[in-house]
Design a protein around this motif. Structure first.
Motif, PDB file in Angstrom:
ATOM      1  N   LYS A 268       0.848  -1.190   0.000  1.00 17.99           N
ATOM      2  CA  LYS A 268       0.000   0.000   0.000  1.00 17.99           C
ATOM      3  C   LYS A 268       0.879   1.233   0.000  1.00 17.99           C
ATOM      4  O   LYS A 268       2.058   1.196   0.359  1.00 17.99           O
ATOM      5  CB  LYS A 268      -0.954   0.018   1.186  1.00 17.99           C
ATOM      6  CG  LYS A 268      -0.306   0.327   2.508  1.00 17.99           C
ATOM      7  CD  LYS A 268      -1.347   0.598   3.571  1.00 17.99           C
ATOM      8  CE  LYS A 268      -0.711   1.380   4.694  1.00 17.99           C
ATOM      9  NZ  LYS A 268      -1.570   2.297   5.323  1.00 17.99           N
TER      10      LYS A 268
ATOM     11  N   PHE B 100      -3.590   3.975  -2.193  1.00 20.38           N
ATOM     12  CA  PHE B 100      -4.084   2.725  -2.758  1.00 20.38           C
ATOM     13  C   PHE B 100      -3.427   1.515  -2.107  1.00 20.38           C
ATOM     14  O   PHE B 100      -2.306   1.594  -1.610  1.00 20.38           O
ATOM     15  CB  PHE B 100      -3.800   2.674  -4.266  1.00 20.38           C
ATOM     16  CG  PHE B 100      -4.544   3.709  -5.046  1.00 20.38           C
ATOM     17  CD1 PHE B 100      -5.863   3.517  -5.400  1.00 20.38           C
ATOM     18  CD2 PHE B 100      -3.922   4.883  -5.420  1.00 20.38           C
ATOM     19  CE1 PHE B 100      -6.553   4.477  -6.118  1.00 20.38           C
ATOM     20  CE2 PHE B 100      -4.592   5.851  -6.140  1.00 20.38           C
ATOM     21  CZ  PHE B 100      -5.912   5.653  -6.495  1.00 20.38           C
TER      22      PHE B 100
ATOM     23  N   THR C 229      -2.575  -2.585  -3.120  1.00 20.01           N
ATOM     24  CA  THR C 229      -2.546  -3.654  -4.114  1.00 20.01           C
ATOM     25  C   THR C 229      -2.874  -4.934  -3.364  1.00 20.01           C
ATOM     26  O   THR C 229      -2.242  -5.251  -2.349  1.00 20.01           O
ATOM     27  CB  THR C 229      -1.159  -3.762  -4.765  1.00 20.01           C
ATOM     28  OG1 THR C 229      -0.849  -2.499  -5.363  1.00 20.01           O
ATOM     29  CG2 THR C 229      -1.133  -4.836  -5.833  1.00 20.01           C
TER      30      THR C 229
ATOM     31  N   HIS D  76      -6.035 -10.124  -8.819  1.00 17.81           N
ATOM     32  CA  HIS D  76      -5.243  -8.996  -8.323  1.00 17.81           C
ATOM     33  C   HIS D  76      -6.031  -7.718  -8.581  1.00 17.81           C
ATOM     34  O   HIS D  76      -6.707  -7.593  -9.605  1.00 17.81           O
ATOM     35  CB  HIS D  76      -3.892  -8.920  -9.036  1.00 17.81           C
ATOM     36  CG  HIS D  76      -3.021 -10.103  -8.768  1.00 17.81           C
ATOM     37  ND1 HIS D  76      -2.201 -10.181  -7.675  1.00 17.81           N
ATOM     38  CD2 HIS D  76      -2.864 -11.263  -9.437  1.00 17.81           C
ATOM     39  CE1 HIS D  76      -1.570 -11.338  -7.681  1.00 17.81           C
ATOM     40  NE2 HIS D  76      -1.961 -12.017  -8.751  1.00 17.81           N
TER      41      HIS D  76
ATOM     42  N   VAL E 245      -6.128  -3.190  -7.549  1.00 18.34           N
ATOM     43  CA  VAL E 245      -5.648  -2.000  -6.866  1.00 18.34           C
ATOM     44  C   VAL E 245      -6.899  -1.296  -6.340  1.00 18.34           C
ATOM     45  O   VAL E 245      -7.785  -0.943  -7.111  1.00 18.34           O
ATOM     46  CB  VAL E 245      -4.847  -1.083  -7.811  1.00 18.34           C
ATOM     47  CG1 VAL E 245      -4.436   0.188  -7.101  1.00 18.34           C
ATOM     48  CG2 VAL E 245      -3.629  -1.819  -8.361  1.00 18.34           C
TER      49      VAL E 245
END
Length: 78
Positions: free
Chosen positions: A16, A20, A22, A36, A38
Motif C-alpha cells: 500500500k 491505494f 494492491t 489482483h 488495486v
C-alpha cells in the motif's frame, strides 16, 4: 454471461501507499487462479497494512458487496 449473485472472497493486502492498496483476492474455497486488484484505501472500513486479511461479502442478489476487515480497528479509530 451470468454474474455471481452471492459470494465470499478472501483478500490479502500485498502492498500500500498513501492512497491505494494492491491486493490478492481468492475465491472461497481457494482456486488455482488468484485475482489482483488495486483498491483505494477509503474502500476499506479499517486501517490496512501489508499482509492484512479482509473479506468481500455479498449475501443477496440485491445487495452490494461489502468489505469486512479481520480483527482491525476501523478508520474511525473504534
Amino acid at each position: 454471461m451470468k454474474l455471481l449473485t452471492t459470494f465470499v472472497l478472501i483478500g490479502t493486502v500485498d502492498s500500500k501507499d498513501d492512497f491505494f492498496a494492491t491486493v490478492e483476492i481468492n475465491m472461497n474455497p481457494q482456486t488455482q487462479q488468484i485475482g489482483h486488484a488495486v483498491m483505494p484505501l477509503h474502500a476499506f472500513p479499517c486501517v490496512v497494512g501489508e499482509g492484512d486479511i479482509f473479506y468481500i461479502l455479498k449475501l443477496t442478489e440485491e445487495s452490494s458487496p461489502v468489505i469486512i476487515c479481520k480483527d482491525k480497528k476501523t478508520n474511525d479509530g473504534e
